[in-house]
Design a protein around this motif. Structure first.
Motif, short mmCIF file in Angstrom:
data_model
loop_
_atom_site.label_atom_id
_atom_site.label_comp_id
_atom_site.label_asym_id
_atom_site.label_seq_id
_atom_site.Cartn_x
_atom_site.Cartn_y
_atom_site.Cartn_z
N PRO A 15 2.61 -3.11 -6.30
CA PRO A 15 1.45 -3.94 -6.03
C PRO A 15 1.82 -5.32 -5.49
O PRO A 15 2.88 -5.85 -5.81
N TRP A 16 0.90 -5.85 -4.69
CA TRP A 16 1.16 -7.08 -3.96
C TRP A 16 0.42 -8.25 -4.58
O TRP A 16 -0.65 -8.10 -5.15
N ASP A 17 0.99 -9.44 -4.43
CA ASP A 17 0.28 -10.67 -4.72
C ASP A 17 -0.45 -11.09 -3.45
O ASP A 17 0.08 -10.96 -2.35
N ALA A 18 -1.67 -11.58 -3.61
CA ALA A 18 -2.48 -11.94 -2.43
C ALA A 18 -1.80 -12.99 -1.56
O ALA A 18 -2.04 -13.03 -0.35
N ASP A 19 -0.93 -13.81 -2.15
CA ASP A 19 -0.29 -14.89 -1.40
C ASP A 19 1.03 -14.48 -0.75
O ASP A 19 1.64 -15.29 -0.05
N GLU A 20 1.48 -13.26 -0.97
CA GLU A 20 2.72 -12.82 -0.33
C GLU A 20 2.40 -11.93 0.86
O GLU A 20 1.32 -11.32 0.92
N PRO A 21 3.30 -11.82 1.82
CA PRO A 21 3.05 -10.91 2.94
C PRO A 21 2.89 -9.47 2.44
O PRO A 21 3.69 -8.98 1.64
N HIS A 22 1.82 -8.81 2.88
CA HIS A 22 1.58 -7.42 2.49
C HIS A 22 0.85 -6.70 3.62
O HIS A 22 0.21 -7.34 4.46
N PRO A 23 0.93 -5.38 3.64
CA PRO A 23 0.28 -4.64 4.72
C PRO A 23 -1.23 -4.88 4.72
O PRO A 23 -1.88 -4.84 3.67
N GLU A 24 -1.78 -5.13 5.88
CA GLU A 24 -3.22 -5.32 5.99
C GLU A 24 -3.89 -3.95 6.13
O GLU A 24 -3.47 -3.12 6.92
N SER A 25 -4.91 -3.73 5.32
CA SER A 25 -5.69 -2.50 5.43
C SER A 25 -7.09 -2.78 4.89
O SER A 25 -7.34 -3.85 4.32
N ASP A 26 -7.97 -1.84 5.08
CA ASP A 26 -9.36 -2.01 4.64
C ASP A 26 -9.47 -1.69 3.16
O ASP A 26 -9.64 -0.54 2.78
N ARG A 27 -9.32 -2.72 2.32
CA ARG A 27 -9.36 -2.51 0.88
C ARG A 27 -10.73 -2.87 0.32
O ARG A 27 -11.49 -3.62 0.92
N ILE A 28 -11.03 -2.35 -0.87
CA ILE A 28 -12.26 -2.67 -1.58
C ILE A 28 -12.03 -3.99 -2.32
O ILE A 28 -11.15 -4.08 -3.19
N ASP A 29 -12.79 -5.02 -1.99
CA ASP A 29 -12.59 -6.35 -2.55
C ASP A 29 -13.40 -6.51 -3.82
O ASP A 29 -14.64 -6.58 -3.79
N LEU A 30 -12.71 -6.56 -4.96
CA LEU A 30 -13.37 -6.75 -6.26
C LEU A 30 -13.05 -8.12 -6.85
O LEU A 30 -13.12 -8.30 -8.06
N GLY A 31 -12.72 -9.07 -6.01
CA GLY A 31 -12.40 -10.41 -6.50
C GLY A 31 -10.95 -10.48 -6.93
O GLY A 31 -10.06 -10.75 -6.13
#
Length: 201
Positions: A15-31
């Motif tokens: 799992p990724w931290d929002a502030d680190e580089p990570h693959p962009e994909s269409d994720r479900i945003d739950l906050g």
């Protein structure tokens, strides 16, 4: 001025931290969590009182409960959490090595029922992602493996607000129009009644 290209991830999987580089994909945003889309998975939000605290992912009669907890900046939280879960389980769980490090495996007996359970913990920067796989698929690798791959693409959004150690990172619905149904979930404590669960799709 040209847009800057996103930095390449420094690891193969999350799992990724929002502030680190990570693959962009269409994720479900739950906050507090951004979850990958998987059409085979049914997602529910688990709530305690008026706060959404966890996500329950249902797949082939097996559930994965995901919860992000605030952790100290100086050290990880999984070792302490693991010790507490082991103490509650009173010998029903044992440590094994898994894809994210040490896991807890076993069959929990409560209220006359026995259910297989697998606890996974991943320490991140100021957060712990805790996953609990419950049900007959906990040790069926075709099911548990699908959950592990799912966890590897989760993004945790810790935020900058001060939070108490082990406080749940709050979640929110992707929209307010979702129909709600209530059910009883497995809960993060092996022996306590779980939070109320409602659909998010």
């Amino acid at each position: 001025m040209a847009e800057q290209e996103p930095a390449a991830p420094t690891r193969e999987s999350g799992p990724w931290d929002a502030d680190e580089p990570h693959p962009e994909s269409d994720r479900i945003d739950l906050g507090g969590l951004r979850l990958p889309h998987n059409p085979d998975f049914d997602l529910r939000l688990a709530s305690l009182g008026d706060q959404h605290v966890a996500v329950v992912v249902i797949y082939k009669d097996t559930t994965l409960q995901l919860q992000a907890l605030a952790a100290p900046r100086s050290s990880g939280l999984w070792d302490d959490t693991k010790t507490k879960i082991m103490a509650q389980a009173k010998g029903q769980l044992e440590e094994q090595e898994g894809p994210f490090g040490t896991e807890l495996h076993g069959e929990l007996k409560a209220d006359g029922n026995v259910r297989p359970a697998r606890y996974l913990g991943v320490d991140g920067p100021r957060w712990l992602l805790l996953g609990v796989i419950s049900g007959k698929g906990a040790f069926d690798e075709s099911i548990a493996g699908a959950f592990v791959e799912y966890i590897k693409d989760v993004v945790v959004v810790r935020g900058d607000d001060p939070m108490a150690r082990e406080a749940p990172i709050p979640l929110s619905r992707p929209n307010e129009q979702s129909a709600e149904t209530e059910a009883e979930g497995p809960g993060l404590s092996p022996f306590k009644r779980g939070p109320e669960i409602s659909e998010i799709r």
